[in-house]
Design an enzyme around this catalytic site. Structure first.
Site, PDB file in Angstrom:
ATOM      1  N   HIS A  17       0.844  -1.204   0.000  1.00  0.00           N
ATOM      2  CA  HIS A  17       0.000   0.000   0.000  1.00  0.00           C
ATOM      3  C   HIS A  17       0.879   1.255   0.000  1.00  0.00           C
ATOM      4  O   HIS A  17       0.629   2.207  -0.734  1.00  0.00           O
ATOM      5  CB  HIS A  17      -0.881   0.056   1.257  1.00  0.00           C
ATOM      6  CG  HIS A  17      -1.904  -1.040   1.368  1.00  0.00           C
ATOM      7  ND1 HIS A  17      -2.097  -1.776   2.505  1.00  0.00           N
ATOM      8  CD2 HIS A  17      -2.811  -1.510   0.471  1.00  0.00           C
ATOM      9  CE1 HIS A  17      -3.078  -2.646   2.325  1.00  0.00           C
ATOM     10  NE2 HIS A  17      -3.520  -2.516   1.092  1.00  0.00           N
ATOM     11  N   LYS A  40     -20.399  -5.367   4.462  1.00  0.00           N
ATOM     12  CA  LYS A  40     -20.554  -6.770   4.052  1.00  0.00           C
ATOM     13  C   LYS A  40     -19.358  -7.619   4.491  1.00  0.00           C
ATOM     14  O   LYS A  40     -19.468  -8.816   4.650  1.00  0.00           O
ATOM     15  CB  LYS A  40     -20.716  -6.864   2.535  1.00  0.00           C
ATOM     16  CG  LYS A  40     -22.112  -6.497   2.099  1.00  0.00           C
ATOM     17  CD  LYS A  40     -22.402  -7.049   0.711  1.00  0.00           C
ATOM     18  CE  LYS A  40     -23.819  -6.737   0.306  1.00  0.00           C
ATOM     19  NZ  LYS A  40     -23.891  -6.389  -1.102  1.00  0.00           N
ATOM     20  N   ARG A  91      -1.686  -6.200  -8.476  1.00  0.00           N
ATOM     21  CA  ARG A  91      -0.620  -7.136  -8.124  1.00  0.00           C
ATOM     22  C   ARG A  91      -0.445  -8.206  -9.180  1.00  0.00           C
ATOM     23  O   ARG A  91       0.642  -8.467  -9.647  1.00  0.00           O
ATOM     24  CB  ARG A  91      -0.939  -7.811  -6.783  1.00  0.00           C
ATOM     25  CG  ARG A  91      -0.616  -6.928  -5.618  1.00  0.00           C
ATOM     26  CD  ARG A  91      -1.296  -7.373  -4.383  1.00  0.00           C
ATOM     27  NE  ARG A  91      -2.715  -7.140  -4.477  1.00  0.00           N
ATOM     28  CZ  ARG A  91      -3.543  -7.165  -3.457  1.00  0.00           C
ATOM     29  NH1 ARG A  91      -3.100  -7.469  -2.271  1.00  0.00           N
ATOM     30  NH2 ARG A  91      -4.810  -6.911  -3.608  1.00  0.00           N
ATOM     31  N   SER A 129      -2.834  -7.543   2.999  1.00  0.00           N
ATOM     32  CA  SER A 129      -3.078  -7.449   4.443  1.00  0.00           C
ATOM     33  C   SER A 129      -3.357  -8.842   5.005  1.00  0.00           C
ATOM     34  O   SER A 129      -2.946  -9.154   6.131  1.00  0.00           O
ATOM     35  CB  SER A 129      -4.272  -6.538   4.724  1.00  0.00           C
ATOM     36  OG  SER A 129      -4.039  -5.255   4.233  1.00  0.00           O
TER      37      SER A 129
HETATM   38  P1  ADP Z   1      -5.632  -6.090   0.564  1.00  0.00           P
HETATM   39  O1  ADP Z   1      -6.412  -6.478   1.783  1.00  0.00           O
HETATM   40  O2  ADP Z   1      -5.678  -7.118  -0.530  1.00  0.00           O
HETATM   41  O3  ADP Z   1      -4.245  -5.645   0.850  1.00  0.00           O
HETATM   42  P2  ADP Z   1      -6.975  -3.477   0.182  1.00  0.00           P
HETATM   43  O4  ADP Z   1      -8.457  -3.373  -0.009  1.00  0.00           O
HETATM   44  O5  ADP Z   1      -6.478  -2.928   1.465  1.00  0.00           O
HETATM   45  O6  ADP Z   1      -6.489  -4.947  -0.096  1.00  0.00           O
HETATM   46  O7  ADP Z   1      -6.212  -2.785  -1.044  1.00  0.00           O
HETATM   47  C1  ADP Z   1      -6.449  -1.493  -1.479  1.00  0.00           C
HETATM   48  C2  ADP Z   1      -5.784  -1.285  -2.814  1.00  0.00           C
HETATM   49  O8  ADP Z   1      -4.383  -1.499  -2.702  1.00  0.00           O
HETATM   50  C3  ADP Z   1      -6.245  -2.192  -3.952  1.00  0.00           C
HETATM   51  O9  ADP Z   1      -6.240  -1.433  -5.156  1.00  0.00           O
HETATM   52  C4  ADP Z   1      -5.167  -3.263  -4.005  1.00  0.00           C
HETATM   53  O10 ADP Z   1      -5.068  -3.823  -5.300  1.00  0.00           O
HETATM   54  C5  ADP Z   1      -3.939  -2.429  -3.676  1.00  0.00           C
HETATM   55  N1  ADP Z   1      -2.864  -3.235  -3.101  1.00  0.00           N
HETATM   56  C6  ADP Z   1      -2.919  -4.044  -2.023  1.00  0.00           C
HETATM   57  N2  ADP Z   1      -1.723  -4.638  -1.800  1.00  0.00           N
HETATM   58  C7  ADP Z   1      -0.886  -4.194  -2.778  1.00  0.00           C
HETATM   59  C8  ADP Z   1       0.485  -4.460  -3.128  1.00  0.00           C
HETATM   60  N3  ADP Z   1       1.206  -5.342  -2.450  1.00  0.00           N
HETATM   61  N4  ADP Z   1       1.009  -3.802  -4.182  1.00  0.00           N
HETATM   62  C9  ADP Z   1       0.249  -2.945  -4.901  1.00  0.00           C
HETATM   63  N5  ADP Z   1      -1.043  -2.662  -4.655  1.00  0.00           N
HETATM   64  C10 ADP Z   1      -1.611  -3.280  -3.609  1.00  0.00           C
END
Ligand code: ADP
Length: 162
Positions: A17, A40, A91, A129
């Site tokens: 992130h 949800k 990703r 996450s």
């Molecule tokens: P996650 O729980 O899968 O980490 P989030 O809802 O918190 O997902 O993710 C928010 C945004 O950040 C989404 O657009 C997701 O594709 C992107 N994202 C999550 N992890 C990464 C990563 N490792 N590299 C790039 N973008 C990411």
């Protein structure tokens, strides 16, 4: 002034992130990282306030990054903030279909906002996450997966919940 919105669950923030935030902060005048409330989804590990606080701490050195939360439609939030774009991280191919669908829907609901995609850094292709929570719950070292400033609080938060 070009504002971009970066929406997500951020439960908790990871280095993946943070790498998206850093890159968006170079491309736009202002980045609003918005913790989206999703009724949800099962209750997360961290409260919405905790998630925002963790993001704030690791973006404190980026003056054009703000943190917020929103309970509603992303397209509406983008209108309220007069945003130019929504940024998403990609990703793998598996992210693509869902993100593509969301981007087209948001465009339909708010034609003024574009969705821009940035690819995950090679080091973070696998990182989510959920992976951080799984590894940490099983006693693994997640120090490479999350920002240093919030590492201890993330580990303590996950252990408390588990
Ligand atoms: P996650 O729980 O899968 O980490 P989030 O809802 O918190 O997902 O993710 C928010 C945004 O950040 C989404 O657009 C997701 O594709 C992107 N994202 C999550 N992890 C990464 C990563 N490792 N590299 C790039 N973008 C990411």
């Amino acid at each position: 002034m070009k504002t971009v919105i970066y929406p997500g669950s951020f439960d908790p923030i990871t280095n993946g992130h943070l790498s998206v935030i850093k890159r968006a902060a170079k491309l736009f005048d202002e980045v609003i990282v918005v913790v989206m409330i999703n009724h949800k989804k099962p209750v997360g590990c961290f409260s919405y306030n905790e998630r925002m606080e963790l993001i704030r701490r690791c973006t404190a050195d980026m003056p054009n990054v703000k943190v917020d939360y929103y309970d509603g439609l992303l397209a509406e939030y983008a209108k309220i903030k007069n945003a130019t774009a929504i940024v998403k991280g990609l990703r793998a191919v598996s992210d693509f279909e869902d993100e593509f669908q969301q981007a087209l829907t948001n465009k339909e609901l708010n034609p003024d906002v574009e969705t821009v995609f940035v690819t995950a850094g090679a080091d973070y292709m696998y990182l989510s996450s959920s992976i951080v929570k799984q590894v940490c719950e099983l006693g693994g070292d997640v120090s490479k997966f999350v920002p240093d400033e919030v590492y201890e609080d993330i580990v303590n938060g996950i252990k408390k919940k588990g």
